[in-house]
Motif scaffolding. Structure first.
Motif, PDB file in Angstrom:
ATOM      1  N   GLN A  36      -0.958   0.308  -4.755  1.00  0.00           N
ATOM      2  CA  GLN A  36      -0.158  -0.229  -5.844  1.00  0.00           C
ATOM      3  C   GLN A  36       1.232  -0.661  -5.365  1.00  0.00           C
ATOM      4  OE1 GLN A  36      -2.748  -0.849  -7.964  1.00  0.00           O
ATOM      5  NE2 GLN A  36      -1.145  -0.572  -9.512  1.00  0.00           N
ATOM      6  N   VAL A  37       1.824   0.119  -4.446  1.00  0.00           N
ATOM      7  CA  VAL A  37       3.110  -0.260  -3.866  1.00  0.00           C
ATOM      8  C   VAL A  37       2.969  -1.579  -3.106  1.00  0.00           C
ATOM      9  CG1 VAL A  37       4.870   0.377  -2.174  1.00  0.00           C
ATOM     10  CG2 VAL A  37       3.955   2.111  -3.721  1.00  0.00           C
ATOM     11  N   PHE A  38       1.894  -1.693  -2.305  1.00  0.00           N
ATOM     12  CA  PHE A  38       1.653  -2.914  -1.540  1.00  0.00           C
ATOM     13  C   PHE A  38       1.497  -4.108  -2.481  1.00  0.00           C
ATOM     14  CE2 PHE A  38      -0.616  -6.036   0.873  1.00  0.00           C
ATOM     15  CZ  PHE A  38      -0.200  -5.873   2.182  1.00  0.00           C
ATOM     16  N   LYS A  39       0.758  -3.914  -3.570  1.00  0.00           N
ATOM     17  CA  LYS A  39       0.548  -5.000  -4.532  1.00  0.00           C
ATOM     18  C   LYS A  39       1.871  -5.431  -5.160  1.00  0.00           C
ATOM     19  CE  LYS A  39      -1.921  -6.025  -8.840  1.00  0.00           C
ATOM     20  NZ  LYS A  39      -2.834  -5.472  -9.879  1.00  0.00           N
ATOM     21  N   ALA A  40       2.720  -4.466  -5.500  1.00  0.00           N
ATOM     22  CA  ALA A  40       4.017  -4.792  -6.085  1.00  0.00           C
ATOM     23  C   ALA A  40       4.880  -5.578  -5.099  1.00  0.00           C
ATOM     24  CB  ALA A  40       4.727  -3.515  -6.525  1.00  0.00           C
ATOM     25  N   ALA A  41       4.819  -5.188  -3.816  1.00  0.00           N
ATOM     26  CA  ALA A  41       5.609  -5.882  -2.795  1.00  0.00           C
ATOM     27  C   ALA A  41       5.130  -7.323  -2.628  1.00  0.00           C
ATOM     28  CB  ALA A  41       5.515  -5.137  -1.471  1.00  0.00           C
ATOM     29  N   VAL A  42       3.825  -7.524  -2.645  1.00  0.00           N
ATOM     30  CA  VAL A  42       3.271  -8.880  -2.515  1.00  0.00           C
ATOM     31  C   VAL A  42       3.749  -9.756  -3.672  1.00  0.00           C
ATOM     32  CG1 VAL A  42       1.131 -10.219  -2.634  1.00  0.00           C
ATOM     33  CG2 VAL A  42       1.264  -8.209  -1.143  1.00  0.00           C
ATOM     34  N   GLU A  43       3.722  -9.201  -4.883  1.00  0.00           N
ATOM     35  CA  GLU A  43       4.164  -9.979  -6.045  1.00  0.00           C
ATOM     36  C   GLU A  43       5.654 -10.293  -5.975  1.00  0.00           C
ATOM     37  OE1 GLU A  43       3.037  -7.663  -9.411  1.00  0.00           O
ATOM     38  OE2 GLU A  43       0.900  -8.120  -9.233  1.00  0.00           O
ATOM     39  N   GLU A  44       6.419  -9.407  -5.358  1.00  0.00           N
ATOM     40  CA  GLU A  44       7.868  -9.604  -5.306  1.00  0.00           C
ATOM     41  C   GLU A  44       8.294 -10.518  -4.168  1.00  0.00           C
ATOM     42  OE1 GLU A  44      11.841  -6.766  -4.876  1.00  0.00           O
ATOM     43  OE2 GLU A  44      10.023  -5.982  -5.819  1.00  0.00           O
ATOM     44  N   TYR A  45       7.655 -10.394  -3.016  1.00  0.00           N
ATOM     45  CA  TYR A  45       8.114 -11.114  -1.830  1.00  0.00           C
ATOM     46  C   TYR A  45       7.415 -12.458  -1.614  1.00  0.00           C
ATOM     47  CZ  TYR A  45      10.769  -7.065  -0.185  1.00  0.00           C
ATOM     48  OH  TYR A  45      11.688  -6.050  -0.053  1.00  0.00           O
ATOM     49  N   ASN A  46       6.178 -12.588  -2.038  1.00  0.00           N
ATOM     50  CA  ASN A  46       5.431 -13.818  -1.761  1.00  0.00           C
ATOM     51  C   ASN A  46       5.635 -14.850  -2.864  1.00  0.00           C
ATOM     52  OD1 ASN A  46       4.516 -12.599   0.519  1.00  0.00           O
ATOM     53  ND2 ASN A  46       2.343 -12.635  -0.013  1.00  0.00           N
ATOM     54  N   ASP A  47       6.064 -16.035  -2.466  1.00  0.00           N
ATOM     55  CA  ASP A  47       6.253 -17.148  -3.396  1.00  0.00           C
ATOM     56  C   ASP A  47       5.111 -18.135  -3.171  1.00  0.00           C
ATOM     57  OD1 ASP A  47       7.037 -19.198  -4.984  1.00  0.00           O
ATOM     58  OD2 ASP A  47       8.958 -19.573  -4.002  1.00  0.00           O
ATOM     59  N   TYR A  48       4.037 -17.970  -3.948  1.00  0.00           N
ATOM     60  CA  TYR A  48       2.850 -18.796  -3.747  1.00  0.00           C
ATOM     61  C   TYR A  48       3.084 -20.231  -4.202  1.00  0.00           C
ATOM     62  CZ  TYR A  48       0.368 -14.462  -2.754  1.00  0.00           C
ATOM     63  OH  TYR A  48      -0.032 -13.275  -2.185  1.00  0.00           O
ATOM     64  N   ASP A  49       3.992 -20.448  -5.146  1.00  0.00           N
ATOM     65  CA  ASP A  49       4.264 -21.810  -5.603  1.00  0.00           C
ATOM     66  C   ASP A  49       4.819 -22.676  -4.487  1.00  0.00           C
ATOM     67  OD1 ASP A  49       3.408 -21.151  -8.133  1.00  0.00           O
ATOM     68  OD2 ASP A  49       5.413 -20.615  -8.855  1.00  0.00           O
ATOM     69  N   ASN A  50       5.660 -22.069  -3.664  1.00  0.00           N
ATOM     70  CA  ASN A  50       6.306 -22.820  -2.580  1.00  0.00           C
ATOM     71  C   ASN A  50       5.701 -22.533  -1.209  1.00  0.00           C
ATOM     72  OD1 ASN A  50       8.253 -24.085  -4.274  1.00  0.00           O
ATOM     73  ND2 ASN A  50       9.371 -22.138  -4.373  1.00  0.00           N
ATOM     74  N   GLY A  51       4.643 -21.730  -1.185  1.00  0.00           N
ATOM     75  CA  GLY A  51       3.999 -21.428   0.086  1.00  0.00           C
ATOM     76  C   GLY A  51       4.799 -20.527   0.995  1.00  0.00           C
ATOM     77  N   ASN A  52       5.755 -19.770   0.423  1.00  0.00           N
ATOM     78  CA  ASN A  52       6.593 -18.874   1.223  1.00  0.00           C
ATOM     79  C   ASN A  52       5.992 -17.473   1.144  1.00  0.00           C
ATOM     80  OD1 ASN A  52       8.596 -17.578   2.610  1.00  0.00           O
ATOM     81  ND2 ASN A  52      10.169 -17.826   1.029  1.00  0.00           N
TER      82      ASN A  52
END
Length: 497
Positions: free
Chosen positions: A167-183
């Motif tokens: 769950q921590v990993f999932k939260a980090a992915v949602e916070e750090y990964n910007d899928y709209d801009n491919g970052n």
């Protein structure tokens, strides 16, 4: 495409100037700070940097920036997003630091028990990795699987700890990964290949009313303590049992305003954050525990209802000491260690006695124990009448403490428990048995003289027609008429008969 240039910004009191790489994107400037410093001597008249070493270093950085941005579509990015990506896009992130930040946010939301579970899970993972600075790059499926394997001897942690960290990993992915801009700062998700085991099946902790009567009337072991733990354990166990299985954390947290009109009105700590009705419940204080409430009543100027917080620093400490006291009393009673009780035993016991011995339905038991039972939204809309739970609680108390009636517990058996362990026959008892194949009765017997179940099955099998194919199952329903007990057995033709 962004443009870059090495520039200086301002002059310090010591004469040095910080070198920056200016980023221009969509006609807006942004700056990336470097660790290089120059003086006015390294500047041309037009304020251009002329130090060859600094210029060479900045050129290499600019080439690197261009190479990274060429792999992205930054046409819709702001200059701030470009700068943020260039500053941190390739840097690995510390999973441990993020997990602690995630846990702190849980504490801020008053999810204290959940935060404690996450903290324990992180601590175990860090001990396995041998560092308190686990990086996301270290979270490979192989390593996580090895960590989970180190938990295989536990009952619950082998499932709970990996789920928490996932769950921590999932939260980090949602916070750090910007899928709209491919970052994508976290590029790999190892959890897809990781299999999390299920925790061990919960053991039924309930004890019979007969055992309850023995426990609450057993003499306390000798002690020199003014407030002995066995006495505390026995008293709190009675509170749990006589307050419809109320948890120790809720007993510990009770406030003066929670006790009104002879009722305890509280929100269950475990589920109040997740239910539309805030897990609110009211339970009447029956006369049997009124003396205990008065015994542990806090002082008049104390906001708490009971004085347990004066002796114990937290609800966890309170629960641990209550369980310790209960186990000391169990030991003095000669109960085997593997069967020692805990505070939760008496919550389970309340529900079991209510259903088995007081005729309550599963829904009524769930309501009395403040379970959601699938109606949390509805409960959030209506004003609940809690008197059915009070009446059921009074029935449970009467059955356990004010009767000598024998409990029905033990008549039902577990899935893995052999049927003949609880079902015995005697040659002197009348037996009525039938054999069923595909729902049809094909043979039956009513007689005495059977000493074992196998003898009954053999008699019934001898009456079965030969047309039953080999390998087909036949059900044998056997009733001990005198004892009014029944059991069902299944045998396969060619193996069982």
């Amino acid at each position: 495409m962004a443009n870059f240039k090495a520039v200086v910004r301002g002059e310090r009191k010591d004469g040095f100037m910080q070198v920056y790489i200016r980023v221009t994107h969509r006609r807006v400037h942004g700056y990336i700070k470097t660790d290089k410093m120059i003086t006015k001597k390294e500047l041309s008249k037009s304020k251009e940097i002329k130090d060859p070493f600094v210029l060479n270093w900045c050129s290499e950085r600019i080439l690197e920036f261009n190479d990274r941005l060429n792999k992205k579509d930054i046409s819709r990015w702001t200059v701030a997003e470009v700068v943020e990506y260039l500053k941190t896009g390739e840097d690995d992130i510390c999973f441990s630091d993020y997990a602690r930040h995630h846990i702190d946010r849980m504490v801020d939301r008053y999810q204290l028990r959940t935060a404690q579970n996450y903290r324990q899970a992180l601590g175990h993972m860090e001990r396995f990795y041998g560092t308190n600075k686990i990086m996301f790059a270290q979270l490979t499926s192989t390593q996580i699987t090895r960590w989970i394997q180190s938990l295989e001897h536990t009952h619950r942690a082998k499932e709970m700890y990996p789920v928490c960290m996932r769950q921590v990993f999932k939260a980090a992915v949602e916070e750090y990964n910007d899928y709209d801009n491919g970052n994508l700062r976290i590029k790999v998700n190892p959890w897809g290949k990781v299999k999390i085991p299920q925790s061990d099946r919960t053991v039924k902790k309930a004890i019979s009313p007969e055992d309850c009567r023995l426990f609450f009337t057993a003499p306390l072991p000798d002690t020199r303590m003014v407030d002995p733990l066995p006495e505390l354990g026995r008293d709190v166990a009675k509170m749990v049992l006589c307050l419809a299985g109320m948890n120790t954390v809720d007993i510990y947290e009770l406030r003066k305003e929670d006790y009104r009109n002879g009722c305890i009105c509280y929100k269950r700590a475990k589920t109040k954050k997740f239910r539309a009705d805030d897990a609110y419940f009211e339970i009447r204080v029956e006369p049997i525990i009124q003396p205990l409430v008065e015994k542990y009543l806090a002082e008049a100027d104390d906001p708490y209802l009971l004085n347990f917080h004066k002796r114990f620093t937290s609800s966890d400490s309170f629960n641990a000491n209550v369980n310790n006291g209960i186990k000391q009393l169990c030991k003095s009673m000669g109960i085997p260690k593997e069967r020692w009780y805990s505070a939760y035993t008496f919550r389970h016991t309340w529900g079991t006695v209510a259903q088995n011995d007081c005729g309550a339905s599963i829904a009524e038991v769930a309501f009395g124990m403040n379970h959601s039972h699938g109606h949390t939204i509805t409960r959030g809309y209506i004003k609940i009448d809690f008197t059915p739970a009070w009446e059921l609680n009074a029935k449970v108390i009467d059955f356990i403490f004010f009767s000598t009636a024998k409990s029905k517990q033990g008549m039902a058996r577990g899935v893995d428990e052999p049927a003949d362990k609880l079902f015995r026959l005697s040659p002197k008892r009348m037996v009525y048995a039938r054999a069923y194949f595909r729902g049809e009765v094909l043979s039956e017997v009513s007689d005495i003289g059977f000493g074992t179940v196998d003898e009954v099955i053999a008699r019934l099998a001898g009456q079965l027609p030969d047309t039953i194919p080999t390998g087909c199952a036949v059900q044998f329903r056997i009733k001990d008429v005198d004892a009014d007990r029944e059991a069902v057995y299944e045998r396969t033709k060619g193996k069982g008969f």
